[in-house]
Design a protein around this motif. Structure first.
Motif, PDB file in Angstrom:
ATOM      1  N   ASN A  89      64.471 -13.943  41.650  1.00  0.00           N
ATOM      2  CA  ASN A  89      65.547 -12.963  41.473  1.00  0.00           C
ATOM      3  C   ASN A  89      66.835 -13.453  42.108  1.00  0.00           C
ATOM      4  O   ASN A  89      67.923 -13.012  41.760  1.00  0.00           O
ATOM      5  N   ASP A 118      66.414 -17.210  35.319  1.00  0.00           N
ATOM      6  CA  ASP A 118      66.668 -15.886  34.783  1.00  0.00           C
ATOM      7  C   ASP A 118      68.184 -15.663  34.697  1.00  0.00           C
ATOM      8  O   ASP A 118      68.902 -15.918  35.667  1.00  0.00           O
ATOM      9  N   ASN A 120      69.893 -13.151  35.007  1.00  0.00           N
ATOM     10  CA  ASN A 120      70.394 -12.187  36.002  1.00  0.00           C
ATOM     11  C   ASN A 120      70.252 -12.677  37.439  1.00  0.00           C
ATOM     12  O   ASN A 120      70.494 -11.914  38.377  1.00  0.00           O
ATOM     13  N   PRO A 177      70.163  -5.726  42.316  1.00  0.00           N
ATOM     14  CA  PRO A 177      70.124  -4.429  41.631  1.00  0.00           C
ATOM     15  C   PRO A 177      69.073  -3.527  42.254  1.00  0.00           C
ATOM     16  O   PRO A 177      67.888  -3.819  42.197  1.00  0.00           O
TER      17      PRO A 177
END
Ligand code: GTP
Ligand code: MG
Length: 179
Positions: A89, A118, A120, A177
């Motif tokens: 992440n 990823d 994001n 997030p």
């Protein structure tokens, strides 16, 4: 009652930039370091990858736990990296402010992450070893401009004195997030 979020974080960067030193964030160890000036200068280079965990408390109700994969920077382990960043992440790409070539290496990791990881993923660029200011080879402004251009968080740290190390992880936690 408070919320806890868990994220996978990968540390990338050339060998010897200080990635494995970020583990010193444990408060008790930090105190030891200040009191006894305990910082063993010699440390084995990481083989393959190592795992550690770090918890950041954002406020009374929010805790962010990072599951940290500390990758080995030596060239011979390069092919292992995708295994660790694939479902990460967030990533901290580390360079050594006294070694200009380590910033080039960091840029190539950023490129690779932006192409393969990823979409994001939250990426932070960390210029480590600021305690060695007299040997600085990368200006803060140069790295900051590059980071801004690429949309990366940017911090200069010293894993030796712990300068900005918690701030680095706090900044990442705040950018994650949390819903
Ligand atoms: P690989 O595991 O080979 O990828 O290297 P690494 O990036 O994990 O480097 P490591 O953390 O092993 O640190 C390499 C050397 O730099 C060690 O001798 C550390 O003690 C030293 N070092 C790391 N961070 C700092 C720092 O902030 N300041 C100073 N002066 N030395 C540091
Ligand atoms: Mg290491």
């Amino acid at each position: 009652q408070g919320k806890t979020y868990q994220f996978k974080l990968v540390l990338l960067g050339e060998s010897a930039v200080g990635k494995s030193r970020y583990e010193i964030m444990d408060a008790a160890i930090l105190v030891m370091r200040f009191v006894k000036d305990h910082f063993d200068e010699y440390r084995e280079s990481t083989i393959g990858a190592a795992f550690l965990a770090q918890t950041v408390t954002l406020d009374d109700d929010t805790t962010v736990k990072f599951e940290i994969w500390d990758t080995a920077g030596q060239e011979r382990y390069k092919s292992l990296a995708p295994m660790y960043y694939r479902n990460a992440n967030c990533a901290v790409v580390v360079y050594d402010i006294t070694q200009a070539s380590s910033l080039d290496k960091a840029k190539s990791w950023v490129n690779e992450l932006q192409r393969q990881a990823d979409p994001n993923i939250v990426i932070a660029l960390a210029g480590n070893k600021v305690d060695l200011e007299a040997k600085r080879a990368v200006e803060t402004k140069t790295a900051q401009e590059y980071a801004d251009e690429c949309g990366l968080l940017f911090v200069e740290t010293s894993a030796k004195t712990a300068y900005n190390v918690n701030e680095l992880f706090d900044a990442i936690a705040k950018r994650m997030p949390l819903e």
